[in-house]
Design a protein around this motif. Structure first.
Motif: not given
Length: 270
Positions: A152-155, A182-192, A229-240
């Motif tokens: 599962t790719l959560d890059i 499978h994809i977890h479609s959360r968007v990260g950045y270099p500091e988080g 292909l499956t994709i989960t929208s996985e923006f998380g709850a606090p503290p994410y």
């Protein structure tokens, strides 16, 4: 190729399952990604609710945190078997620990393969901080050594770990994309691992990087004539999800952001 979109249970744990499942269905998701309790009665209620709503189920493993390896193996096996008993589409597992040796983590991957063979349930290993796959260059070693390792790719995690958008690790990223189911479609950045709101213009570079990776996964699956292909929208709850100081109010609605990601990708890949 069919693309199915899944809603995470994460962040909705305080909502009764029947209410949650109706909400998921009304939002347009195809299914739910979640763990399952050990209790058989509770498990039945969840699985029965999914069936009633016509929703598919991805089983999610994340609970095994025991440090001692032998106990960790036992708990890992028990939890995967419990999830497999729910007859999910597949199991997505956060496997091992970043401080276990290669051979120890490989033993867990081998155990998952054995369980998959015995139960007939496919098992994917999520790219995730703190696990064997915590960084692109480390996960690349496992992928190179274990030919049948599927992920599962959560890059977003790798961006955070490397403090970059991985432009200097393209070989490892390409290998990971080639093994993604499978994809977890959360968007990260270099500091988080999670931007505050992917709709905001200041996060365009981060969103564009992740979209480029997901585009490559989709293109590869299409070239292979993959049926699904499956994709989960996985923006998380606090503290994410960032909170405002003092008031601890979320800066954005987790639910709204995940629906946005689902709708964005459904339109992009229709």
């Amino acid at each position: 190729m069919k693309i199915l979109f899944f809603c995470p249970r994460w962040g909705q744990e305080d909502v009764e399952w029947d209410v949650f499942l109706r909400k998921v269905k009304q939002a347009g998701y195809d299914g739910v990604e979640a763990s399952l309790p050990q209790d058989e009665k509770q498990k039945f209620l969840i699985l029965n609710g999914l069936e009633k709503q016509g929703l598919q189920f991805i089983a999610q493993h994340y609970e095994t945190t025991e440090k001692k390896f032998d106990i960790h193996c036992q708990q890992f096996e028990q939890r995967l078997l419990n999830l497999a008993s729910g007859n999910p589409l597949f199991i997505n597992t956060q496997t091992g620990k970043d401080y276990y040796t290669f051979e120890q983590n490989k033993q867990l991957i081998d155990l998952a393969r054995k369980i998959s063979g015995n139960t007939g349930v496919k098992i994917l290993h999520e790219t995730h901080r703190g696990k064997f796959s915590f960084a692109a260059h480390i996960a690349g070693t496992y992928l190179a050594e274990i030919d049948d390792l599927r992920i599962t790719l959560d890059i977003s995690h790798w961006c955070n770990t490397a403090e970059s958008f991985l432009h200097d690790q393209q070989e490892a990223v390409a290998l990971a994309i080639s093994r993604t189911d499978h994809i977890h479609s959360r968007v990260g950045y270099p500091e988080g691992p999670q931007v505050s709101d992917p709709r905001a213009p200041e996060w365009k570079e981060a969103l564009d990087f992740h979209l480029s990776c997901w585009d490559k996964v989709v293109a590869k699956k299409q070239a292979e004539d993959a049926p699904l292909l499956t994709i989960t929208s996985e923006f998380g709850a606090p503290p994410y999800l960032p909170l405002l100081p003092y008031t601890k109010q979320p800066v954005v609605s987790q639910w709204d952001v995940n629906v946005f990601m689902m709708e964005l990708l459904r339109e992009r890949y229709k």
